[in-house]
Design an enzyme around this catalytic site. Structure first.
Site, short mmCIF file in Angstrom:
data_model
loop_
_atom_site.label_atom_id
_atom_site.label_comp_id
_atom_site.label_asym_id
_atom_site.label_seq_id
_atom_site.Cartn_x
_atom_site.Cartn_y
_atom_site.Cartn_z
N GLY A 24 0.82 -1.21 0.00
CA GLY A 24 0.00 0.00 0.00
C GLY A 24 0.85 1.25 0.00
CG LEU B 75 -7.05 13.31 7.61
CD1 LEU B 75 -7.12 14.52 6.69
CD2 LEU B 75 -5.63 12.75 7.65
CG HIS C 186 13.50 37.64 1.19
ND1 HIS C 186 13.44 36.63 0.25
CD2 HIS C 186 14.81 38.03 1.27
CE1 HIS C 186 14.67 36.42 -0.22
NE2 HIS C 186 15.51 37.25 0.38
P1 FAD Z 1 -9.41 7.12 17.47
O1 FAD Z 1 -8.25 7.99 17.61
O2 FAD Z 1 -9.24 5.82 16.78
O3 FAD Z 1 -9.95 6.87 18.95
C1 FAD Z 1 -10.98 6.00 19.24
C2 FAD Z 1 -10.86 5.56 20.68
O4 FAD Z 1 -12.05 4.87 21.02
C3 FAD Z 1 -9.72 4.58 20.94
O5 FAD Z 1 -8.94 5.05 22.00
C4 FAD Z 1 -10.42 3.28 21.32
O6 FAD Z 1 -9.72 2.54 22.31
C5 FAD Z 1 -11.73 3.78 21.86
N1 FAD Z 1 -12.83 2.84 21.79
C6 FAD Z 1 -13.24 2.11 20.71
N2 FAD Z 1 -14.34 1.39 21.01
C7 FAD Z 1 -14.61 1.65 22.30
C8 FAD Z 1 -15.64 1.23 23.19
N3 FAD Z 1 -16.62 0.42 22.80
N4 FAD Z 1 -15.60 1.69 24.45
C9 FAD Z 1 -14.63 2.53 24.88
N5 FAD Z 1 -13.66 2.98 24.08
C10 FAD Z 1 -13.66 2.56 22.80
N6 FAD Z 1 -4.10 11.63 11.29
C11 FAD Z 1 -3.65 12.90 11.14
O7 FAD Z 1 -4.46 13.82 11.04
N7 FAD Z 1 -2.31 13.18 11.10
C12 FAD Z 1 -1.38 12.20 11.20
O8 FAD Z 1 -0.18 12.49 11.17
C13 FAD Z 1 -1.82 10.87 11.35
N8 FAD Z 1 -0.92 9.87 11.45
C14 FAD Z 1 -1.36 8.59 11.62
C15 FAD Z 1 -0.42 7.58 11.69
C16 FAD Z 1 -0.82 6.27 11.84
C17 FAD Z 1 0.20 5.17 11.93
C18 FAD Z 1 -2.22 5.97 11.95
C19 FAD Z 1 -2.68 4.56 12.14
C20 FAD Z 1 -3.17 6.97 11.87
C21 FAD Z 1 -2.75 8.29 11.69
N9 FAD Z 1 -3.66 9.34 11.57
C22 FAD Z 1 -3.21 10.62 11.40
C23 FAD Z 1 -5.11 9.11 11.65
C24 FAD Z 1 -5.64 9.47 13.04
O9 FAD Z 1 -4.99 8.69 13.99
C25 FAD Z 1 -7.14 9.24 13.12
O10 FAD Z 1 -7.79 9.93 12.07
C26 FAD Z 1 -7.69 9.72 14.44
O11 FAD Z 1 -7.08 9.06 15.52
C27 FAD Z 1 -9.21 9.50 14.51
O12 FAD Z 1 -9.68 9.95 15.75
P2 FAD Z 1 -10.99 9.35 16.41
O13 FAD Z 1 -11.19 10.12 17.66
O14 FAD Z 1 -12.09 9.29 15.43
O15 FAD Z 1 -10.63 7.82 16.75
P1 NAI Z 2 -4.42 4.84 2.59
O1 NAI Z 2 -5.85 4.78 2.23
O2 NAI Z 2 -3.75 6.15 2.72
O3 NAI Z 2 -3.55 4.02 1.54
C1 NAI Z 2 -3.78 2.68 1.28
C2 NAI Z 2 -3.11 2.32 -0.03
O4 NAI Z 2 -3.16 0.92 -0.18
C3 NAI Z 2 -3.81 2.93 -1.24
O5 NAI Z 2 -2.83 3.49 -2.07
C4 NAI Z 2 -4.50 1.74 -1.88
O6 NAI Z 2 -4.64 1.88 -3.28
C5 NAI Z 2 -3.54 0.63 -1.53
N1 NAI Z 2 -4.13 -0.71 -1.50
C6 NAI Z 2 -5.36 -1.08 -1.07
N2 NAI Z 2 -5.50 -2.41 -1.17
C7 NAI Z 2 -4.33 -2.90 -1.67
C8 NAI Z 2 -3.85 -4.19 -1.99
N3 NAI Z 2 -4.62 -5.26 -1.80
N4 NAI Z 2 -2.60 -4.31 -2.46
C9 NAI Z 2 -1.81 -3.22 -2.66
N5 NAI Z 2 -2.22 -1.97 -2.38
C10 NAI Z 2 -3.46 -1.81 -1.87
O7 NAI Z 2 -4.32 3.99 3.94
P2 NAI Z 2 -3.15 3.85 5.00
O8 NAI Z 2 -1.86 4.29 4.45
O9 NAI Z 2 -3.30 2.48 5.54
O10 NAI Z 2 -3.61 4.88 6.10
C11 NAI Z 2 -4.87 4.74 6.77
C12 NAI Z 2 -5.44 6.06 7.13
O11 NAI Z 2 -4.71 6.65 8.18
C13 NAI Z 2 -5.44 7.03 5.98
O12 NAI Z 2 -6.76 7.12 5.52
C14 NAI Z 2 -5.00 8.32 6.53
O13 NAI Z 2 -6.04 9.25 6.49
C15 NAI Z 2 -4.64 8.05 7.98
N6 NAI Z 2 -3.25 8.48 8.17
C16 NAI Z 2 -2.96 9.80 8.04
C17 NAI Z 2 -1.67 10.24 8.15
C18 NAI Z 2 -1.39 11.67 7.96
O14 NAI Z 2 -2.31 12.46 7.97
N7 NAI Z 2 -0.13 12.07 7.81
C19 NAI Z 2 -0.57 9.34 8.44
C20 NAI Z 2 -0.97 7.96 8.51
C21 NAI Z 2 -2.28 7.58 8.40
#
Ligand code: FAD
Ligand code: NAI
Length: 467
Positions: free
Chosen positions: A180, A321, A446
């Site tokens: 991905g 996000l 600048h």
């Molecule tokens: P979450 O952050 O997923 O929080 C949900 C919470 O609900 C969790 O703590 C979970 O334990 C809890 N929960 C679930 N079910 C229950 C239940 N039944 N009872 C009690 N608690 C429960 N987004 C960005 O904007 N910038 C980034 O740089 C970025 N980097 C990322 C990097 C990675 C590796 C990943 C995986 C995601 C990243 N994201 C980033 C995406 C971002 O983490 C999510 O969009 C964001 O956390 C969503 O917030 P949320 O509050 O909807 O849910």
């Molecule tokens: P993503 O949706 O960004 O990318 C997934 C990629 O996997 C896509 O390019 C898709 O075409 C490809 N893909 C799907 N199925 C596949 C397959 N079977 N084989 C090969 N490629 C395949 O999802 P990702 O990177 O897992 O991130 C998840 C979410 O977390 C994103 O939606 C993003 O919004 C959030 N996130 C945001 C960050 C940020 O804001 N900097 C950082 C990390 C995560």
């Protein structure tokens, strides 16, 4: 125990919603099943990934760029354990910060799994099996998302890892295969490449970062290739087999069909997107509707089909996000307090925190073409920006897309150092309905990288100065 609002989940959506609701005088409680607050973002997402991106970038700087600056530090040595401790410290600082803020705002916190027992009733089931019933006027579901699985591929978080495992590896894999080419793949792929892995990214589509502007995707892929990441686009993974002595054999074939080949890897990172998380919430019992992707269906006021139950963040439609979840948290809290909360979905920035960074807001060229909107594009390369030249960070460009008739800015796309910060001024400008002329006529300091934004805005009307 009776509340005005119970929020389930304390990720960026949930904890921000709870704090805003408490600020507005609502008696508020949160339920979180994780030991710490902050959700995916603070515990296993945004924060730890950015800490490792920061640390690995510093390592690469010391490794390859310091000498060019006239700084001789010899060959830097990686202490991965210490780097991971640095990451953990950042996570702890942030999660403790949320705990403090909840307390400061008098939000009551319950640890356990929240289950909706009916409208106005949330059962908290603690890990030890004990339970409590909370009565409330409104419920906000903010349970976020989980890793999307690849059918037939088991994630063991050791050899085959999700982002969570990829943030915890105890040694640098010699070969890392990433499935991905989305945000996670390119961010965490960059981390491990900088630390010494040979990284190959397999992507089903014919481009990286689908959804972002096509030109940005192309240029960004070129830059990452130059940095040493290998790409196999238009390729699907058909199987991953973990070896008895560790490592994995990954079978791939052209997405359009054709001969299969196998690739060897020490670690395989599966990052093909995320799915809404609603397990254990009891949605079926109360009849909360979801769409075909499992996302909770809401109206424009975040209301589900069941009175008094709302949902925000990753668990509903829209970009997954943290800042989108936060803004929705504020909006619903304000609505529940009788105000008119609002999120402008046309102006949500999207940033990839690699080096260089990628940042975008608004419409891509592809979207404008598809919608039949006439637009003018202004582009400015960082090779022509004084500060980028002085810093030796000239990769990338700024592209401003403006309506051909009104000149209103419709989208801005940046590849370049600090793009994530540069996009903020454009988001503000777009929020105020700015034209490209407004940005072009605003004095920019600048020498800064922001001058490239101004020049791209000038370029919309073909009057950039420095190209
Ligand atoms: P979450 O952050 O997923 O929080 C949900 C919470 O609900 C969790 O703590 C979970 O334990 C809890 N929960 C679930 N079910 C229950 C239940 N039944 N009872 C009690 N608690 C429960 N987004 C960005 O904007 N910038 C980034 O740089 C970025 N980097 C990322 C990097 C990675 C590796 C990943 C995986 C995601 C990243 N994201 C980033 C995406 C971002 O983490 C999510 O969009 C964001 O956390 C969503 O917030 P949320 O509050 O909807 O849910
Ligand atoms: P993503 O949706 O960004 O990318 C997934 C990629 O996997 C896509 O390019 C898709 O075409 C490809 N893909 C799907 N199925 C596949 C397959 N079977 N084989 C090969 N490629 C395949 O999802 P990702 O990177 O897992 O991130 C998840 C979410 O977390 C994103 O939606 C993003 O919004 C959030 N996130 C945001 C960050 C940020 O804001 N900097 C950082 C990390 C995560």
């Amino acid at each position: 125990m009776s509340y005005d609002l119970v929020v389930i989940g304390t990720g960026p959506g949930g904890y921000v919603c709870a704090i805003r609701a408490a600020q507005l005088g609502l008696r508020t409680a949160v339920v979180e099943k994780r030991a710490t607050h902050g959700g995916t973002c603070l515990n296993v997402g945004c924060i730890p990934s950015k800490a490792l991106l920061h640390a690995s970038e510093a390592f690469e700087e010391a490794n390859t760029h310091f000498a060019d600056l006239g700084i001789d530090v010899g060959t830097p040595k990686l202490d991965l354990k210490k780097m991971m401790a640095f990451k953990a410290e950042g996570v702890a600082g942030n999660t403790k910060g949320v705990e403090f803020l909840l307390k400061k705002n008098k939000v009551e916190t319950f640890h356990g799994t929240g289950r909706i027992a009916g409208a106005g009733r949330v059962e908290v089931i603690a890990e030890d099996g004990g339970n409590q019933m909370l009565e409330t006027k409104s419920i906000v579901i903010a349970t976020g998302s989980d890793v999307a699985r690849l059918p037939g591929v088991t994630i063991d978080e050791k050899v085959v890892v999700s982002s969570t495992g990829a943030l915890e590896l105890d040694r640098v894999p010699k070969k890392l295969l990433v499935i991905g080419a989305g945000v996670i793949g390119l961010e965490l792929g960059s981390v491990w490449r900088r630390l010494g892995s040979e990284v190959t990214v397999v992507e089903y589509l014919d481009r990286v970062l689908p959804g972002m502007d096509g030109e940005v995707g192309k240029q960004f892929q070129r830059i990452l290739t130059k940095q040493g990441i290998a790409f196999k686009l238009s390729t699907k993974v058909t199987g991953v087999e973990v070896g008895k002595k560790g490592g994995a054999t990954v079978t791939v074939e052209p997405a359009a069909g054709g001969a299969a080949e196998t690739l060897q890897a020490d670690v395989v990172l599966v990052c093909i997107g995320r799915t809404p998380y609603t397990e254990g919430l009891g949605l079926d019992t109360v009849g909360v509707q979801r769409d075909d992707k499992g996302r909770i269906l809401t109206d424009s006021h975040y209301a589900t089909n069941v009175t008094g139950i709302y949902a925000i963040g990753d668990v509903i439609a829209g970009p997954m996000l943290a800042h989108k979840a936060e803004d929705e948290g504020v909006a619903i809290a304000e609505m529940l307090a009788g105000q008119s909360g609002h999120v402008n979905y046309g102006v949500i920035p999207n940033v990839v925190y690699t080096f260089p960074e990628v940042a975008s807001v608004g419409k891509t060229e592809e979207e404008l073409k598809k919608d039949g909107v006439a637009y003018n594009a202004g582009k400015f390369p960082f090779t022509a920006n004084g500060r980028a030249k002085a810093n030796g960070t000239t990769d990338g460009f700024v592209k401003v897309l403006a309506d051909a008739q009104t000149d209103r800015v419709l989208g801005v796309h940046i590849v370049g150092a600090d793009a994530g910060n540069l996009i903020a001024e454009v988001a503000v400008a777009m929020e105020f309905g700015a034209s490209s002329e407004d940005i072009a006529r605003t004095c920019h300091a600048h020498p800064t990288l922001t001058e490239a934004v101004k020049e791209a805005a000038l370029a919309v009307n073909k009057r950039a100065i420095h190209v």
